[in-house]
Design a protein around this motif. Structure first.
Motif, PDB file in Angstrom:
ATOM      1  N   VAL A   1       0.843  -1.192   0.000  1.00 29.81           N
ATOM      2  CA  VAL A   1       0.000   0.000   0.000  1.00 29.81           C
ATOM      3  C   VAL A   1       0.876   1.239   0.000  1.00 29.81           C
ATOM      4  CG1 VAL A   1      -1.953  -1.102   1.155  1.00 29.81           C
ATOM      5  CG2 VAL A   1      -0.142  -0.047   2.526  1.00 29.81           C
TER       6      VAL A   1
ATOM      7  N   ARG B   1       0.730   5.843   0.637  1.00 33.53           N
ATOM      8  CA  ARG B   1      -0.015   6.984   1.145  1.00 33.53           C
ATOM      9  C   ARG B   1       0.458   8.253   0.467  1.00 33.53           C
ATOM     10  NH1 ARG B   1      -0.115   5.579   7.398  1.00 33.53           N
ATOM     11  NH2 ARG B   1      -2.124   4.508   7.515  1.00 33.53           N
TER      12      ARG B   1
ATOM     13  N   GLU C   1      -4.152   9.666   2.606  1.00 35.86           N
ATOM     14  CA  GLU C   1      -5.046   8.712   1.963  1.00 35.86           C
ATOM     15  C   GLU C   1      -4.251   7.495   1.491  1.00 35.86           C
ATOM     16  OE1 GLU C   1      -7.169  10.716  -1.089  1.00 35.86           O
ATOM     17  OE2 GLU C   1      -8.202  12.074   0.304  1.00 35.86           O
ATOM     18  N   GLN C   2      -4.725   6.314   1.896  1.00 35.64           N
ATOM     19  CA  GLN C   2      -4.020   5.078   1.596  1.00 35.64           C
ATOM     20  C   GLN C   2      -4.672   4.363   0.413  1.00 35.64           C
ATOM     21  OE1 GLN C   2      -2.502   2.610   4.906  1.00 35.64           O
ATOM     22  NE2 GLN C   2      -3.726   0.932   4.089  1.00 35.64           N
ATOM     23  N   SER C   3      -3.818   3.770  -0.438  1.00 29.82           N
ATOM     24  CA  SER C   3      -4.311   3.022  -1.594  1.00 29.82           C
ATOM     25  C   SER C   3      -3.351   1.894  -1.892  1.00 29.82           C
ATOM     26  CB  SER C   3      -4.449   3.946  -2.806  1.00 29.82           C
ATOM     27  OG  SER C   3      -3.188   4.508  -3.146  1.00 29.82           O
ATOM     28  N   ASN C   4      -3.811   0.938  -2.669  1.00 21.21           N
ATOM     29  CA  ASN C   4      -2.936  -0.150  -3.096  1.00 21.21           C
ATOM     30  C   ASN C   4      -1.951   0.353  -4.133  1.00 21.21           C
ATOM     31  OD1 ASN C   4      -4.281  -2.050  -1.475  1.00 21.21           O
ATOM     32  ND2 ASN C   4      -5.786  -2.461  -3.073  1.00 21.21           N
TER      33      ASN C   4
END
Length: 299
Positions: free
Chosen positions: A288, A290, A295-298
């Motif tokens: 993941v 940030r 905001e966290q995402s893959n």
């Protein structure tokens, strides 16, 4: 005939002398080049969460380059960003993106040298090893004042916080407490001091980078949140939320000596050995990511 022979011999001697002198010149230049080594001083400061890794890498780098002196200081992420922006530090260490501290990121160059996980550190006499996110927020906001109220022992809770400029505090407040502000307690500038106070004060709770929870050291308890342990596996998979990039910032393009040290920080030697050995995670292992907004995402 004799004159011609002597002339030929003279020319041969002159040519030989030129070749010898040329060879000597080339050898001296090569020797000088091969003996060249890095030298000078680098000042690094800021995040105390990153300080142990930076100090170890600096020690190893100086052993390889005896002419180099690297001074690694703490002071917190806010100080790291402020001092590198003003030119007082060659490298500013931060657990936060510069934008998160209101610093002009366009004037800085960002090097992500690792990822640090963080969690609460609890005195063993509190009798807790895991808290729900809601109970953790109640503890830090002062709504709960005794450990027996959240399944622990009948021991008064003592809060130990980092100051406002700390990146560790900002990360913990944002991702462990959902942005809520901790109640007043003991405030300390150094993570080392936070650990010492928590270890020596029955019922105390603070927070620190996972690199400060050392194997075989049971002076403080590493708290799990919602039943999820703070470890590399859970952080890299995005299951444990309290983590941050470890940034090394320079003001504009770094000078050659500073660039050499930063290259070393990002080298396989440091990333595959020193980073995990010191309790950090290589950014390359993260599934993941940030952004500066958190905001966290893959990947």
């Amino acid at each position: 005939m004799k004159k011609k022979s002597l002339l030929s011999m003279g020319m041969m001697l002159a040519l030989s002398l030129i070749l010898v002198l040329g060879a000597c010149g080339n050898g001296s230049s090569s020797a000088d080049s091969s003996s060249e080594s890095l030298s000078g001083k680098i000042t690094v400061g800021g995040s105390t969460a990153l300080q142990p890794l930076a100090a170890q890498a600096a020690k190893d780098f100086m052993e390889k380059n005896p002419g180099v002196q690297i001074d690694v200081q703490g002071g917190g992420s806010g100080a790291g960003l402020t001092e590198v922006s003003s030119g007082n530090f060659d490298i500013g260490m931060s657990d936060l993106f510069a934008e998160e501290k209101g610093v002009d990121a366009s004037a800085l160059k960002d090097y992500k040298v690792g990822v640090v996980g963080m969690t609460a550190a609890v005195n063993p006499k509190a009798g807790v090893k895991n808290l729900s996110r809601e109970d953790l927020k109640k503890v830090f906001t002062g709504k709960v004042k005794n450990w027996k109220e959240v399944g622990g022992k009948n021991v008064k809770i003592t809060l130990v916080n980092r100051p406002d400029g700390s990146g560790t505090r900002a990360t913990f407040d944002k991702f462990a407490l959902d942005g809520e502000t901790p109640a007043e307690g003991i405030t300390q500038d150094s993570t080392n001091t936070v650990k010492k106070i928590v270890a020596e004060t029955p019922g105390a709770i603070g927070y620190m980078a996972l690199s400060y929870f050392t194997e075989g050291d049971d002076s403080v308890v590493k708290l799990s949140i919602d039943g999820v342990e703070a470890n590399e596996e859970n952080i890299t998979a995005g299951k444990f939320p309290v983590w941050a990039y470890e940034h090394m910032y320079t003001k504009g393009e770094p000078k050659p000596l500073v660039k050499a040290f930063l290259d070393y920080m990002l080298s396989d030697e440091v990333q595959s050995k020193a980073v995990p050995a010191q309790g950090y995670i290589s950014e390359a292992k993260m599934a993941v990511q940030r952004d500066a907004k958190g905001e966290q995402s893959n990947k």
